[in-house]
Design an enzyme around this catalytic site. Structure first.
Site, mmCIF file in Angstrom:
data_model
loop_
_atom_site.group_PDB
_atom_site.id
_atom_site.type_symbol
_atom_site.label_atom_id
_atom_site.label_comp_id
_atom_site.label_asym_id
_atom_site.label_seq_id
_atom_site.Cartn_x
_atom_site.Cartn_y
_atom_site.Cartn_z
ATOM 1 C CG ASP A 241 -0.411 -0.045 2.516
ATOM 2 O OD1 ASP A 241 0.834 -0.096 2.617
ATOM 3 O OD2 ASP A 241 -1.172 -0.024 3.514
ATOM 4 C CB SER A 242 4.572 1.724 -0.173
ATOM 5 O OG SER A 242 4.736 0.581 -0.992
ATOM 6 C CG ASP B 213 0.231 -4.081 1.983
ATOM 7 O OD1 ASP B 213 0.177 -4.902 2.922
ATOM 8 O OD2 ASP B 213 1.021 -3.119 1.954
ATOM 9 C CE LYS C 81 3.181 -5.759 3.568
ATOM 10 N NZ LYS C 81 2.559 -4.734 4.443
ATOM 11 C CD GLU D 261 7.881 -0.417 7.544
ATOM 12 O OE1 GLU D 261 6.971 -1.141 7.120
ATOM 13 O OE2 GLU D 261 8.050 0.766 7.170
#
Ligand code: KIV
Length: 265
Positions: free
Chosen positions: A45-46, A84, A114, A183
């Site tokens: 989703d970046s 995502d 994810k 992360e």
């Protein structure tokens, strides 16, 4: 390259072979990453920030992730394709979560999904897996919590936080996740989690001891410059190459030297 599956990744951890993961949002990047031998492609989703220009990842919709996953799927042969689950696609209840995960597989051709979160999302992870869809966990800095966190900060520096992250990792493994993204956590903590788990860890800002690494493609290629976290290594400056090429094109058009006879019929 042979098709990578979730089983391949587990085998790679056992054999001590590093997993190479990268984000992708389009057909061309998927093809190039395949040629380079990348094992996992994540339609993260970046996408919202580096492709669509949103302030953060929260506005990303199911439709946007589906649209981009379809494009990546068309360009991907060998990598494991993970999509995502966007903000609010898995927060409501198990039923809605499974329906949304199912759309990513059925409509967009993702091979796994994810989702961000620890213990609090383990029932969601289990529900998705019970429906036959592999899940990649994501703990540590979870960008969908940016409003709660008040920014993007390294997680797990203090002992209680670090203990909670170990519990979250174990909960994800217990729920059946095939791997976990770690992360922005201290390298030592990432190593401890990696050693505790039988499933692979994929780090981003989590030091060198994870079983694999992932970066946002636009960060590592120099295509996104709004901000660059410390953990990003720039492998190319495609942004500068594009600026220079587009500048030369503009100059040629303005001078009338493009198109020359060579490019005319
Ligand atoms: O959205 C994304 O690209 C991600 C990676 C940074 C792991 O979640």
């Amino acid at each position: 390259m042979k098709k990578i599956t979730t089983a391949t990744l587990k085998k790679m951890k056992k054999e001590g072979r590093k997993i190479v993961a990268l984000t992708a949002y389009d057909y061309a990047t998927a093809q190039i990453a395949n040629e380079a031998g990348v094992h996992v492609l994540l339609v993260g989703d970046s996408l919202g920030m580096v492709v669509l220009g949103y302030e953060n990842t929260l506005p990303v919709t199911m439709e946007e992730i589906i649209h981009h996953t379809k494009a990546v799927a068309r360009g991907n042969d060998s990598a494991l394709l993970v999509s995502d689950m966007p903000f609010m696609s898995f927060q409501i209840n198990d039923q809605e979560t499974v329906r949304n995960a199912g759309r990513l597989v059925k409509e967009a051709h993702a091979e796994a999904v994810k989702l961000e979160g620890g213990k609090e999302v383990s029932s969601r992870v289990k529900a998705i897996i019970d429906a036959g869809i592999p899940v990649l966990g994501h703990i540590g800095l979870t960008p969908q919590d940016v409003l709660l966190m008040g920014g993007y900060k390294v997680q797990g520096r203090k002992a209680p936080e670090a203990e909670r992250l170990v519990e979250d990792a174990l909960a994800m493994e217990g729920a059946g996740a095939f791997a976990i993204v770690l992360e922005c956590i201290p390298a030592e903590l990432a190593q401890a989690i990696t050693d505790k788990l039988s499933i692979p860890t994929i780090g981003i800002g989590a030091g060198p001891r994870c079983d694999g690494q992932i970066l946002v493609t636009h960060d590592m290629l120099g295509l996104f410059s709004r901000f660059t976290p410390k953990f990003v290594k720039r492998y190319a400056d495609i942004g500068a190459t594009m600026r220079e090429a587009i500048g030369r094109y503009k100059e040629d058009v303005e001078k009338g030297t493009f198109p020359s006879d060579e490019y005319s019929y």
